[in-house]
Design an enzyme around this catalytic site. Sequence first.
Site, PDB file in Angstrom:
ATOM      1  N   SER A 170       0.836  -1.193   0.000  1.00 56.82           N
ATOM      2  CA  SER A 170       0.000   0.000   0.000  1.00 56.82           C
ATOM      3  C   SER A 170       0.878   1.253   0.000  1.00 56.82           C
ATOM      4  CB  SER A 170      -0.954  -0.072   1.187  1.00 56.82           C
ATOM      5  OG  SER A 170      -1.977   0.872   1.066  1.00 56.82           O
TER       6      SER A 170
ATOM      7  N   ASP B  65      -5.687  -3.323  -2.716  1.00 61.18           N
ATOM      8  CA  ASP B  65      -4.661  -3.082  -1.691  1.00 61.18           C
ATOM      9  C   ASP B  65      -4.136  -4.381  -1.085  1.00 61.18           C
ATOM     10  OD1 ASP B  65      -4.648  -0.672   1.072  1.00 61.18           O
ATOM     11  OD2 ASP B  65      -3.234  -2.261   0.598  1.00 61.18           O
TER      12      ASP B  65
END
Lengths: 318, 326
Positions: B91, B210
């Site tokens: 991320s 993500d």
Amino acid sequence: MKKIISAVLISAMAALLPAFAFRTDKAIEEIERLRQTGQYEKAIQRLDSYLLRRLSKRSARAAYWTMGDCYKKLGRMDKALGVYQLAIKLHPKDRALLLAYGQLLVDAGLFNRAKSLFERVLRRRPHDVEANLGLGRVYDGLGLSGKAAGCYQIAVSRGKVSASVHRRLSRALAGDNQYAAAEQAVLKAVEISPEADAWRDLAVFQQRQGRWEEALLSLGRAVALEPERKDLLLRRALWLQKTGKTEESAAAAREILKNHPRNPLASWILALTDFKKGDAAASLENLESAASQKDAPYLARYAGSMKQWIAENSGRLP
Amino acid sequence: MPRFASVLFAAGVIFLSAAAPSFAATAEGIESEDQLFAEFLWEELKELPAGRRPEIGLVLSGGGARAVAHVGVIKILEREGFPVDLVTGTSMGALLGALYAAETPFATLDAFARNMQISSGVDLNALSVLRLIISDRLLSTKKIETLVNQYIGDTTFDALKKPFACVAMDIKTGERIVFRSGPVAPAVRASVNVPGLFEPVLYRHRLLVDGGVVDYVPAKLAGEMGADWVLASVTEGDFTRSTLPNVLMTLEQVIDIGGSLLVKEALQYANFVITPKVGDMRNYEFGRAHGTVDLGIQAANASIEPAKRNLLRFSMPFLMKKWSAR
């Protein structure tokens, strides 16, 4: 006309009366004398009753500042903090109180609380030397060396400051990886007050820039000022090791052991020298000495692991 | 040494050396034997070329705005000359990790982090938000690819200065997808893509979101890439203090809880962990980015000596070989 002038004069005197009433200036001056002569308990007793009177703002601020300082000098930090905390509530813009309270919080390691106090002073007086120094200490405590250096630089640029301030600046610059600037700053400290610690710092900054020979010379100056200082002598022995002067390093370590028998780091330096020469047995003996000392626990454990490694690898060593 | 034992020893080292400041921080007055010894060993270790010392991995966790603190950690690592051989990230950790692996100058990385806003990577405007609310049309993160290319060029993983990998998740299968080759920008975009808010990234027939959902702290990945010693920077949220007044915050809470569970499992693969105090921040609080870098600096400053000592302890056999060669 006379009646009008009289009325004006009487009104003016009435407005000014609290400032001159109760002899506050003389009383606080007397208390300040007690403080300056170290009679802190007596000063605090007088202040207790003094603060019960009607005081001018100026006298009240002075009284709180003095009381806080007396408690601080007596080592009663909790009381000092309490006094300053109250004083700031009553006089939130007073520079002396903000700085005193801030310094106390910094001494107590309460950096985030201290920060806002110095910032309050700096909002009105951005170049205030004491506030910048205080905020610099806050940033130092928080590990923000770059910001600390900025504050110290402002303080230094405003006028004459002590050697210790130049040293603080140099260490903050070093903490921000600005070793060349750190070197310049500590040179100013050395000029003002040539102490061993300042020469030691200079040596380290030179070493971090790869200038080993100059660093050794500067370290030599530190040792000359405090020839009995074990840490300086040990650093010198290590640096001799680092620059390939292993025999000189070993000699320096033996010299240290004469005055500090069984010093673990000196023993370790000898162990390293022996190991590099291929003398595993002598190395093990010195490692055993280093590993047995409790006052350097990390070194002791490391020496123990090295012993084990030598024992396990002795057949494979050149 | 087995990794578990290494972690136990690390705990011991931290306990023993918790008060040990770096020279640059405080060595006022007399320096202790341990300080001088560790400083000497560190200089010795830094001289060892890659291949003659442990391979060191830096792991950057997810965390949205909290993860901006990684830049502060990187600053301290660079100050100390901490050798880093490979980087993994998830991320926001992937975005910052990619820039770091490309050896983006620190001043650039710092300015980027401190000025970061949510709109840096997302088309966040009234119209797009309205579309999200009315028609469930998720926001696009295409801007993140543009951003990455702006900083490091339209480059591939092989061309980066340090080996780098980042993690995403295939939302159709739940698989952890590791990017280690190909173009960097779409990989980072996929890793940053918060599910439920941003539209999944279509990449080679996979729909990616993500990576923090499956691998919040890619420490195991660093080991798989060849790291002998792993330092993880972890920016976990303190979800126990959250209030949940709306859908976004509830979604964030779910992500944070999931992340926290993954962190506990991942840390067994790290030799040392730095945890900036960012738990009270929300993932999207980019308005606090400036101060968050400083929180990373503070945490790293407080941990750097124990980290160095841990690595030095781990590197002892390498140093012995160095000294025995003389």
